[in-house]
Motif scaffolding. Structure first.
Motif, PDB file in Angstrom:
ATOM      1  N   GLN A 117       0.870  -1.261   0.152  1.00  0.00           N
ATOM      2  CA  GLN A 117      -0.027  -0.091   0.097  1.00  0.00           C
ATOM      3  C   GLN A 117       1.003   1.292  -0.194  1.00  0.00           C
ATOM      4  O   GLN A 117       0.634   2.081  -0.983  1.00  0.00           O
ATOM      5  CB  GLN A 117      -0.716  -0.005   1.209  1.00  0.00           C
ATOM      6  CG  GLN A 117      -2.047  -0.975   1.024  1.00  0.00           C
ATOM      7  CD  GLN A 117      -3.166  -0.456   0.000  1.00  0.00           C
ATOM      8  OE1 GLN A 117      -3.413   0.555  -0.149  1.00  0.00           O
ATOM      9  NE2 GLN A 117      -3.198  -1.649  -0.952  1.00  0.00           N
ATOM     10  N   ALA A 118       1.890   1.266   0.705  1.00  0.00           N
ATOM     11  CA  ALA A 118       2.826   2.408   0.806  1.00  0.00           C
ATOM     12  C   ALA A 118       3.556   2.465  -0.666  1.00  0.00           C
ATOM     13  O   ALA A 118       3.806   3.765  -0.964  1.00  0.00           O
ATOM     14  CB  ALA A 118       4.064   2.191   1.781  1.00  0.00           C
ATOM     15  N   TRP A 119       3.885   1.689  -1.322  1.00  0.00           N
ATOM     16  CA  TRP A 119       4.518   1.707  -2.547  1.00  0.00           C
ATOM     17  C   TRP A 119       3.481   1.958  -3.643  1.00  0.00           C
ATOM     18  O   TRP A 119       3.748   3.011  -4.573  1.00  0.00           O
ATOM     19  CB  TRP A 119       5.065   0.190  -3.023  1.00  0.00           C
ATOM     20  CG  TRP A 119       5.476   0.094  -4.385  1.00  0.00           C
ATOM     21  CD1 TRP A 119       6.781   0.682  -4.771  1.00  0.00           C
ATOM     22  CD2 TRP A 119       4.921   0.300  -5.649  1.00  0.00           C
ATOM     23  NE1 TRP A 119       7.096   0.792  -6.107  1.00  0.00           N
ATOM     24  CE2 TRP A 119       5.767   0.388  -6.774  1.00  0.00           C
ATOM     25  CE3 TRP A 119       3.506  -0.314  -6.149  1.00  0.00           C
ATOM     26  CZ2 TRP A 119       5.558   0.231  -8.222  1.00  0.00           C
ATOM     27  CZ3 TRP A 119       3.266  -0.312  -7.422  1.00  0.00           C
ATOM     28  CH2 TRP A 119       4.220  -0.185  -8.438  1.00  0.00           C
ATOM     29  N   LYS A 120       2.123   1.523  -3.423  1.00  0.00           N
ATOM     30  CA  LYS A 120       1.076   2.045  -4.334  1.00  0.00           C
ATOM     31  C   LYS A 120       0.916   3.571  -4.057  1.00  0.00           C
ATOM     32  O   LYS A 120       0.390   4.272  -5.381  1.00  0.00           O
ATOM     33  CB  LYS A 120      -0.209   1.421  -4.281  1.00  0.00           C
ATOM     34  CG  LYS A 120      -1.405   1.633  -4.898  1.00  0.00           C
ATOM     35  CD  LYS A 120      -2.764   0.869  -4.342  1.00  0.00           C
ATOM     36  CE  LYS A 120      -3.863   1.357  -5.065  1.00  0.00           C
ATOM     37  NZ  LYS A 120      -5.144   0.663  -4.506  1.00  0.00           N
ATOM     38  N   ALA A 121       0.999   4.180  -3.055  1.00  0.00           N
ATOM     39  CA  ALA A 121       0.755   5.637  -2.804  1.00  0.00           C
ATOM     40  C   ALA A 121       2.029   6.332  -3.195  1.00  0.00           C
ATOM     41  O   ALA A 121       1.808   7.632  -3.846  1.00  0.00           O
ATOM     42  CB  ALA A 121       0.331   5.726  -1.287  1.00  0.00           C
ATOM     43  N   THR A 122       3.065   5.928  -2.987  1.00  0.00           N
ATOM     44  CA  THR A 122       4.237   6.758  -3.378  1.00  0.00           C
ATOM     45  C   THR A 122       4.881   6.676  -4.662  1.00  0.00           C
ATOM     46  O   THR A 122       5.269   7.710  -5.346  1.00  0.00           O
ATOM     47  CB  THR A 122       5.606   6.062  -2.407  1.00  0.00           C
ATOM     48  OG1 THR A 122       5.093   6.192  -1.163  1.00  0.00           O
ATOM     49  CG2 THR A 122       6.817   6.859  -2.776  1.00  0.00           C
TER      50      THR A 122
END
Length: 364
Positions: free
Chosen positions: A227-232
């Motif tokens: 999820q962090a990668w998807k947002a960043t």
């Protein structure tokens, strides 16, 4: 010690590769797979086997173990090779709680890629894993693979930066090429060096079973790291596009961060050396090469072939080998100044020694 191995999913790509490697090591094999030419009853295979190897996607593994897990004996070993682990952890721990020795593995090698020098992650399950882990280490060690050990609980989080960006971005690149009407062959034929590496990586993902990418993207996005990668990642793209609107200098200043990042631990030099070796070897093989097939894959084969080239005054500038099913194919890059008469003489000498020249390529 040879084992009796029942491979569930043995008619799939990785299942067939596992079967081939197991037979090389002297193990007996039964394939349990509705796609197989010879159908084997799962219960009978379990009763026969000393090792149960599951080469299935997570969504398929869970129902199989739900149905047949109670038939597994305490003296058996269980291995599985799914690429995403979180969906199956509880199922595997359930086998461990029954007293069964279980080990999860994740081979980092495509099914048609020689395993030697590639990596495999070994992930022990619960408290009874010792026997399964020892077998897994011997099995993959005999293939020449580099063994990495981790806990299964950490696997998917660790794999997010290793696999999620590339499966997502490479598939997105291909979809974009499709939308814009680019032919991949035209891109490849024109590609500068850096683009050639990028296109090779993109195609490497694109030729795999799409279910592999779908499984990785779908399951890794469920993790906090995913999820962090998807947002960043979209924010990073947006940063680049906005900087480009402000001018080249602004964009270069932003991208300088990536240069500094790669200097950590000397990775800039290491990656430059590694990619230069790949590009130089590929270029030499592309310009002028000869591919020789040997029925034997054993010490001395390369030396015997190289001796023939040397005796005929042929300078080699690249060597690549690939073991097919039986024997080995060795591709030799030939110096551009080599005359055809010398090559013809070498081909005759190679055939007299029992080697087969299966491809002869020269860039026009």
């Amino acid at each position: 010690m040879p084992e009796r191995i029942a491979i569930f999913g043995g008619a799939g790509n990785m299942g067939r590769r596992t079967e081939a490697e197991a037979r090389k090591q002297g193990h007996q094999i039964q394939i349990v797979d509705p796609r197989a030419e010879i159908q084997v009853d799962p219960e009978e295979a379990i009763a026969w086997a000393t090792v149960l190897y599951f080469s299935l996607f997570a969504k398929d593994l869970i129902p199989v173990l739900d149905q047949y897990g109670r038939s597994i004996r305490l003296d058996q070993i269980v291995l599985e090779n799914t690429s995403t682990k979180n969906p199956i952890i509880n199922t595997l721990k359930g086998l461990d709680e029954m007293g069964i020795s279980v080990c999860s593995v994740h081979p980092f090698a495509k099914h048609d890629q020689p395993p030697g020098g590639q990596k495999v992650v070994i992930l022990p399950i619960g408290t009874n894993f010792n026997k399964a882990q020892i077998f897994a280490q011997e099995f993959y060690g005999n293939m020449g693979m580099i063994i990495i050990r981790h806990s299964i609980e950490d696997h998917d989080a660790l794999m997010v930066p290793e696999q999620l960006p590339w499966h997502t971005a490479n598939r997105a690149h291909l979809l974009t090429f499709i939308r814009l009407g680019y032919r991949f062959s035209q891109l490849w034929n024109l590609a500068p060096a850096n683009t050639e590496l990028g296109l090779a990586s993109t195609a490497r993902t694109g030729i795999q079973n799409p279910t592999i990418s779908a499984t990785i993207i779908f399951n890794y996005l469920k993790t906090a790291e995913g999820q962090a990668w998807k947002a960043t990642y979209p924010r990073s793209l947006e940063e680049i596009f906005k900087a480009a609107e402000k001018g080249e200098e602004t964009l270069a200043a932003l991208l300088a961060q990536t240069n500094e990042y790669l200097k950590e631990d000397g990775m800039d030099q290491q990656m430059n050396e590694a990619t230069t070796i790949i590009l130089e070897s590929n270029a030499n093989l592309r310009l002028h090469s000869l591919t020789v097939h040997s029925l034997d894959n054993k010490p001395g084969v390369l030396a015997a072939i190289a001796t023939i080239f040397a005796e005929n005054g042929i300078n080699l500038n690249a060597v690549g080998n690939r073991p097919p099913d039986g024997g080995v194919d060795i591709r030799f890059g030939i110096d551009k100044g080599t005359d055809e008469a010398s090559i013809n003489q070498a081909v005759i000498a190679l055939r007299e020694l029992g080697f087969e020249v299966i491809e002869r390529h020269k860039e026009k």
